[in-house]
Scaffold this active site. Structure first.
Site, PDB file in Angstrom:
ATOM      1  N   ARG A   1       0.827  -1.220   0.000  1.00 56.56           N
ATOM      2  CA  ARG A   1       0.000   0.000   0.000  1.00 56.56           C
ATOM      3  C   ARG A   1       0.856   1.263   0.000  1.00 56.56           C
ATOM      4  O   ARG A   1       0.454   2.274  -0.574  1.00 56.56           O
ATOM      5  CB  ARG A   1      -0.939  -0.011   1.205  1.00 56.56           C
ATOM      6  CG  ARG A   1      -2.043  -1.012   0.994  1.00 56.56           C
ATOM      7  CD  ARG A   1      -2.944  -1.097   2.178  1.00 56.56           C
ATOM      8  NE  ARG A   1      -4.096  -1.919   1.853  1.00 56.56           N
ATOM      9  CZ  ARG A   1      -4.824  -2.561   2.746  1.00 56.56           C
ATOM     10  NH1 ARG A   1      -4.522  -2.463   4.031  1.00 56.56           N
ATOM     11  NH2 ARG A   1      -5.855  -3.279   2.384  1.00 56.56           N
TER      12      ARG A   1
ATOM     13  N   LYS B   1     -19.643 -17.855  -0.487  1.00 62.03           N
ATOM     14  CA  LYS B   1     -21.113 -17.782  -0.418  1.00 62.03           C
ATOM     15  C   LYS B   1     -21.760 -16.996  -1.550  1.00 62.03           C
ATOM     16  O   LYS B   1     -21.202 -16.016  -2.016  1.00 62.03           O
ATOM     17  CB  LYS B   1     -21.516 -17.108   0.898  1.00 62.03           C
ATOM     18  CG  LYS B   1     -21.174 -17.927   2.116  1.00 62.03           C
ATOM     19  CD  LYS B   1     -21.480 -17.136   3.354  1.00 62.03           C
ATOM     20  CE  LYS B   1     -21.326 -17.990   4.585  1.00 62.03           C
ATOM     21  NZ  LYS B   1     -21.546 -17.197   5.794  1.00 62.03           N
TER      22      LYS B   1
ATOM     23  N   GLY C   1     -10.086  -9.032  -2.390  1.00 63.50           N
ATOM     24  CA  GLY C   1      -9.581  -9.914  -1.338  1.00 63.50           C
ATOM     25  C   GLY C   1      -8.879 -11.166  -1.791  1.00 63.50           C
ATOM     26  O   GLY C   1      -7.745 -11.121  -2.272  1.00 63.50           O
TER      27      GLY C   1
HETATM   28  P1  AMP Z   1     -14.985 -14.903  -0.238  1.00 65.10           P
HETATM   29  O1  AMP Z   1     -14.402 -14.097   0.883  1.00 65.10           O
HETATM   30  O2  AMP Z   1     -16.458 -15.040  -0.184  1.00 65.10           O
HETATM   31  O3  AMP Z   1     -14.467 -14.459  -1.582  1.00 65.10           O
HETATM   32  O4  AMP Z   1     -14.468 -16.382  -0.014  1.00 65.10           O
HETATM   33  C1  AMP Z   1     -13.135 -16.735  -0.090  1.00 65.10           C
HETATM   34  C2  AMP Z   1     -12.958 -18.020   0.640  1.00 65.10           C
HETATM   35  O5  AMP Z   1     -13.788 -18.996   0.068  1.00 65.10           O
HETATM   36  C3  AMP Z   1     -11.549 -18.566   0.598  1.00 65.10           C
HETATM   37  O6  AMP Z   1     -10.981 -18.502   1.876  1.00 65.10           O
HETATM   38  C4  AMP Z   1     -11.754 -20.009   0.150  1.00 65.10           C
HETATM   39  O7  AMP Z   1     -10.999 -20.930   0.915  1.00 65.10           O
HETATM   40  C5  AMP Z   1     -13.219 -20.242   0.376  1.00 65.10           C
HETATM   41  N1  AMP Z   1     -13.761 -21.314  -0.464  1.00 65.10           N
HETATM   42  C6  AMP Z   1     -13.666 -21.453  -1.794  1.00 65.10           C
HETATM   43  N2  AMP Z   1     -14.218 -22.613  -2.174  1.00 65.10           N
HETATM   44  C7  AMP Z   1     -14.692 -23.213  -1.074  1.00 65.10           C
HETATM   45  C8  AMP Z   1     -15.344 -24.454  -0.828  1.00 65.10           C
HETATM   46  N3  AMP Z   1     -15.633 -25.279  -1.811  1.00 65.10           N
HETATM   47  N4  AMP Z   1     -15.653 -24.753   0.445  1.00 65.10           N
HETATM   48  C9  AMP Z   1     -15.351 -23.908   1.447  1.00 65.10           C
HETATM   49  N5  AMP Z   1     -14.739 -22.726   1.276  1.00 65.10           N
HETATM   50  C10 AMP Z   1     -14.403 -22.385   0.033  1.00 65.10           C
END
Ligand code: AMP
Length: 415
Positions: free
Chosen positions: A34, A217, A373
Site C-alpha cells: 500500500r 457464499k 480480497g
Molecule cells: P470470499 O471471501 O467469499 O471471496 O471467499 C473466499 C474463501 O472462500 C476462501 O478462503 C476459500 O478458501 C473459500 N472457499 C472457496 N471454495 C470453497 C469451498 N468449496 N468450500 C469452502 N470454502 C471455500
C-alpha cells in the site's frame, strides 16, 4: 482537475492515502504494497516543488487513541520509500502549525485519522436502537464537517489516492472535498488507475466478457452477480457457491458449504441467466474431501452426488475444462473469488486453472481485472499478479464499484 494537469509548485497538498499496512507484533511492516502504491502520486507532488501532508487510517481504533495503531510506526518506512525526511504530527486535528511551517519538498505525516470518531462520522457508545441515536448521528455529522474543515485548512489542494476506502463517506475521503473548489481537488494516480480498470469492465467492454465469481457464499456476491448479469456473455460461478446451486437442483452435497436459505435465489439466478442469454457456467464435478484439511482423503465426484461424509473443496477436472473453455478467447475478464479452498495446496487446481486461462487470454489481448480480497491472494500465491492486466488494491471498494454503486470518494472529487 487531474493530477497530471496540476502544477504543485509552491503549493501544500493534503493527500489521503491508504497506509493501513499490516504490522507484526513489534510494529514492523509485513507488506508494504500500500505504501508503494501511493508513491507515484506523492513523488509527483514533491518533484513539482510542492509540500506534502499525508493522512491515512490504520486499523479500527473506533475513535480512540490506540498506540498499537499509531502511524508513527511507519514514519521511517514512508521516509525511506519517498527518499525524503518525514515529520510526524501526533494529533491529526491539531497540526495547523506544523502544516503552516512546511516548505516545498517537505513532508508531514498525520497521526491515524480514526483516533477521532469524526473521521468515520458514526456516533460512538450509543446503540442504533436507542431513541437518542438519530440526534447523536446528526450531531456527529456536524462534528465530522468541522473535522474535515480543519484537515482542509492545512493545504491548498486535496488529492484522494485511497481507493481502499473510496466506498466510505468519511471526513478525509469525501467530506473534506467540499472545502476545495473543482480546480483544487483531484484523484491520485492509484485512484485513477482503479477507476479506469472498473470502467473497462463496466463501460468500455470488449466482447466476449467473462466474469468469474467464486469464494464461499452466494449471499455476499449477489449484488455483483445481479449487476453483471446485464453485461457479461459468460458467467462462471465457482467455489463454495457451487454447492448451493447443486442442492437447489436436487443434488446431494454432503457436508459441503451450502446456504440452505438461498436455494430459491440460486434457481432465480439460473432463470435470469437463461432469459438474458448469459452463458452460466457451473461446476459439474468436484474434488470432495473427508475433512476440511490439506491432508484429507479425496475423491472426484459429481457435485450432485457427494458422499454424505465428504465436502467439495475444489473444482474437478471436467469443471476445470468447462471454466478454461469459457475463459479462452474472452476479451474482457473479471475474476473475484477462488474456485476452491486455495489456502490448502492440495485444493488449488480449480483456481490455478482459472488463473492460467486468464493469463493466456491476457497474452492474447484481453483486459483482465482481478480483485476483491482472496483472488488477489490467489494470483499472488501463483506468482501470476504481473501477468494479468490489473490487480485491484481495493477489496470492498472494488466490489461496490462492480455492483454499480457510486463511490463517495470518487464522486466527492469528480462531482
Ligand atoms: P470470499 O471471501 O467469499 O471471496 O471467499 C473466499 C474463501 O472462500 C476462501 O478462503 C476459500 O478458501 C473459500 N472457499 C472457496 N471454495 C470453497 C469451498 N468449496 N468450500 C469452502 N470454502 C471455500
Amino acid at each position: 482537475m487531474t493530477i497530471d494537469n496540476f502544477n504543485f509548485n509552491g503549493k501544500k497538498a493534503i493527500v489521503r492515502v491508504d497506509f493501513n499496512v499490516p504490522l507484526d507484533e513489534n510494529g514492523h511492516i509485513t507488506d508494504d504494497t500500500r505504501i508503494r502504491g501511493a508513491l507515484p502520486t506523492l513523488k509527483k507532488i514533491l518533484a513539482d516543488g510542492g509540500a506534502l501532508i499525508i493522512m491515512s487510517h490504520m486499523g479500527k481504533p473506533k475513535g480512540k487513541v490506540n498506540p498499537k495503531m499509531s502511524l508513527s510506526q511507519i514514519k521511517e518506512a514512508v521516509a525511506d520509500a519517498l527518499g525524503a525526511p518525514v515529520e510526524f504530527a501526533p494529533d491529526c486535528a491539531k497540526a495547523a502549525e506544523m502544516a503552516a511551517a512546511l516548505k516545498p519538498g517537505q513532508v508531514l505525516l498525520l497521526e491515524n485519522l480514526r483516533f477521532y470518531p469524526e473521521e468515520e462520522g458514526k456516533p460512538v457508545g450509543i446503540d442504533k436502537e436507542d431513541p437518542a441515536y438519530d440526534a447523536a448521528k446528526k450531531e456527529m455529522k456536524e462534528r465530522q464537517k468541522e473535522f474535515a474543515k480543519t484537515l482542509a485548512s492545512y493545504a491548498d489542494v486535496y488529492v484522494n489516492d485511497a481507493f481502499g476506502t473510496a466506498h466510505r463517506r468519511h471526513a478525509s475521503t469525501a467530506v473534506i472535498a467540499d472545502y476545495f473548489d473543482a480546480d483544487h481537488k483531484m484523484l491520485g494516480y492509484l485512484m485513477e488507475k482503479e477507476v479506469k480498470a472498473v470502467d473497462n469492465i463496466l463501460k468500455d467492454i470488449k466482447r466476449p466478457f467473462t466474469a468469474i465469481m467464486g469464494g464461499s457464499k452466494v449471499s455476499t456476491k449477489i449484488g455483483i452477480i445481479e449487476n453483471l448479469m446485464d453485461k457479461v456473455d459468460n458467467l462462471i460461478l465457482c467455489g463454495g457457491m457451487t454447492y448451493t446451486f447443486a442442492k437447489a437442483m436436487g443434488g446431494n452435497v454432503g457436508l459441503s458449504i451450502c446456504e440452505a436459505d438461498k436455494l430459491d435465489l440460486a434457481l432465480d439466478i439460473m432463470k435470469k441467466a437463461k432469459e438474458k442469454g448469459v452463458n452460466l457456467v457451473l461446476g459439474t464435478d468436484c474434488v470432495a474431501a473427508d475433512a476440511f484439511s490439506n491432508d484429507a482423503n479425496t475423491k472426484v465426484c459429481s457435485v450432485m452426488d457427494i458422499p454424505a461424509d465428504m465436502e467439495g473443496l475444489d473444482a474437478g477436472p471436467l469443471t476445470r475444462k468447462l471454466f478454461t473453455d469459457a475463459i479462452d478467447g474472452s476479451k474482457t475478464i473479471l475474476w473475484n473469488g477462488p474456485a476452491g479452498v486455495f489456502e490448502f495446496d492440495n485444493f488449488t487446481a480449480g483456481s490455478r486453472a482459472i488463473a492460467d486461462a486468464i493469463v493466456k487470454a491476457t497474452e492474447e489481448g484481453a483486459f483482465s481485472l482481478v480483485g476483491g480480497g482472496d483472488s488477489v491472494a490467489c494470483v499472488n500465491k501463483f506468482g501470476l499478479a504481473d501477468k494479468v492486466s490489473y490487480v485491484s488494491t481495493g477489496g470492498g471498494a472494488l466490489l461496490e464499484a462492480i455492483e454499480g454503486k457510486v463511490l463517495p470518494g470518487v464522486a466527492a472529487v469528480q462531482g
